[in-house]
Design a protein around this motif. Sequence first.
Motif, PDB file in Angstrom:
ATOM      1  N   CYS A   9       0.819  -1.215   0.000  1.00  0.00           N
ATOM      2  CA  CYS A   9       0.000   0.000   0.000  1.00  0.00           C
ATOM      3  C   CYS A   9       0.847   1.256   0.000  1.00  0.00           C
ATOM      4  O   CYS A   9       0.514   2.244  -0.647  1.00  0.00           O
ATOM      5  N   TYR A  75       1.454  -1.383 -13.242  1.00  0.00           N
ATOM      6  CA  TYR A  75       0.575  -0.995 -12.140  1.00  0.00           C
ATOM      7  C   TYR A  75      -0.857  -1.489 -12.360  1.00  0.00           C
ATOM      8  O   TYR A  75      -1.459  -2.077 -11.461  1.00  0.00           O
ATOM      9  N   GLN A  78      -0.837  -5.375 -12.264  1.00  0.00           N
ATOM     10  CA  GLN A  78      -0.684  -5.841 -10.889  1.00  0.00           C
ATOM     11  C   GLN A  78      -1.958  -5.605 -10.087  1.00  0.00           C
ATOM     12  O   GLN A  78      -2.405  -6.484  -9.350  1.00  0.00           O
ATOM     13  N   SER A  79      -2.550  -4.454 -10.225  1.00  0.00           N
ATOM     14  CA  SER A  79      -3.777  -4.154  -9.484  1.00  0.00           C
ATOM     15  C   SER A  79      -4.925  -5.065  -9.911  1.00  0.00           C
ATOM     16  O   SER A  79      -5.717  -5.494  -9.069  1.00  0.00           O
ATOM     17  N   SER A  80      -5.000  -5.371 -11.196  1.00  0.00           N
ATOM     18  CA  SER A  80      -6.050  -6.274 -11.670  1.00  0.00           C
ATOM     19  C   SER A  80      -5.892  -7.668 -11.069  1.00  0.00           C
ATOM     20  O   SER A  80      -6.874  -8.297 -10.645  1.00  0.00           O
ATOM     21  N   VAL A  83      -6.755  -7.466  -7.256  1.00  0.00           N
ATOM     22  CA  VAL A  83      -8.199  -7.354  -7.027  1.00  0.00           C
ATOM     23  C   VAL A  83      -8.870  -8.695  -7.294  1.00  0.00           C
ATOM     24  O   VAL A  83      -9.760  -9.119  -6.540  1.00  0.00           O
ATOM     25  N   THR A 106      -6.243  -0.834  -2.680  1.00  0.00           N
ATOM     26  CA  THR A 106      -5.871  -1.138  -4.063  1.00  0.00           C
ATOM     27  C   THR A 106      -6.828  -0.471  -5.049  1.00  0.00           C
ATOM     28  O   THR A 106      -6.394   0.156  -6.019  1.00  0.00           O
ATOM     29  N   GLN A 109      -6.225   3.315  -5.114  1.00  0.00           N
ATOM     30  CA  GLN A 109      -5.070   3.714  -5.909  1.00  0.00           C
ATOM     31  C   GLN A 109      -5.393   3.713  -7.402  1.00  0.00           C
ATOM     32  O   GLN A 109      -4.992   4.623  -8.129  1.00  0.00           O
ATOM     33  N   VAL A 110      -6.116   2.730  -7.858  1.00  0.00           N
ATOM     34  CA  VAL A 110      -6.507   2.692  -9.269  1.00  0.00           C
ATOM     35  C   VAL A 110      -7.465   3.839  -9.573  1.00  0.00           C
ATOM     36  O   VAL A 110      -7.363   4.487 -10.617  1.00  0.00           O
TER      37      VAL A 110
END
Length: 170
Positions: A9, A75, A78-80, A83, A106, A109-110
């Motif tokens: 985070c 980014y 990675q976030s996908s 999640v 998460t 941030q997106v």
Amino acid sequence: TFWISVAFCFGGFGTDFILFSTILLLNLEFKVLKDDLKCKINDKDDLKDLIVRHDRLIQLCSDLHDIFDNYLFFYISQSSIIVSIMCFQLAVTDDFGLFIPFLFVTLNQVWLLCFFGQKLHDSSSSIFEGISESNWYEVKDIKMRKKLIFIIQRSQKPKILSARGFSVIT
């Protein structure tokens, strides 16, 4: 797992803040340029300076895209993945205490990334509005009028952030 969540985070915030502050600066510069185009369009010397400023802003947006293109792709990818894993974990376990805050951070941030991408999109396309609200067609010098038409054409294609061309981030 708690410390992994904390490291994830807060680990990328430095790069995010640099990106966000640069986008905010570009956003402000586009807004100032829009206001200046409304007021100073009839002065030939000021108009030349405004055209140069617009060129520089477009170049800065291109540089920003080149610098952060790979980072944004990583980014978003990675976030996908994170999640998806968090949603799966929430579906199979009863322990929501650890996963919900991590999922929220998460997604936040997106969302911030998309929010600032939209700000850049909107402010870069607002140059067209600034010129159209002025009397650009009354400029005496034909060369300057042609340059204004060129700016209008360029500002109709807004500047965007993308993740290696895979996705537009707005």
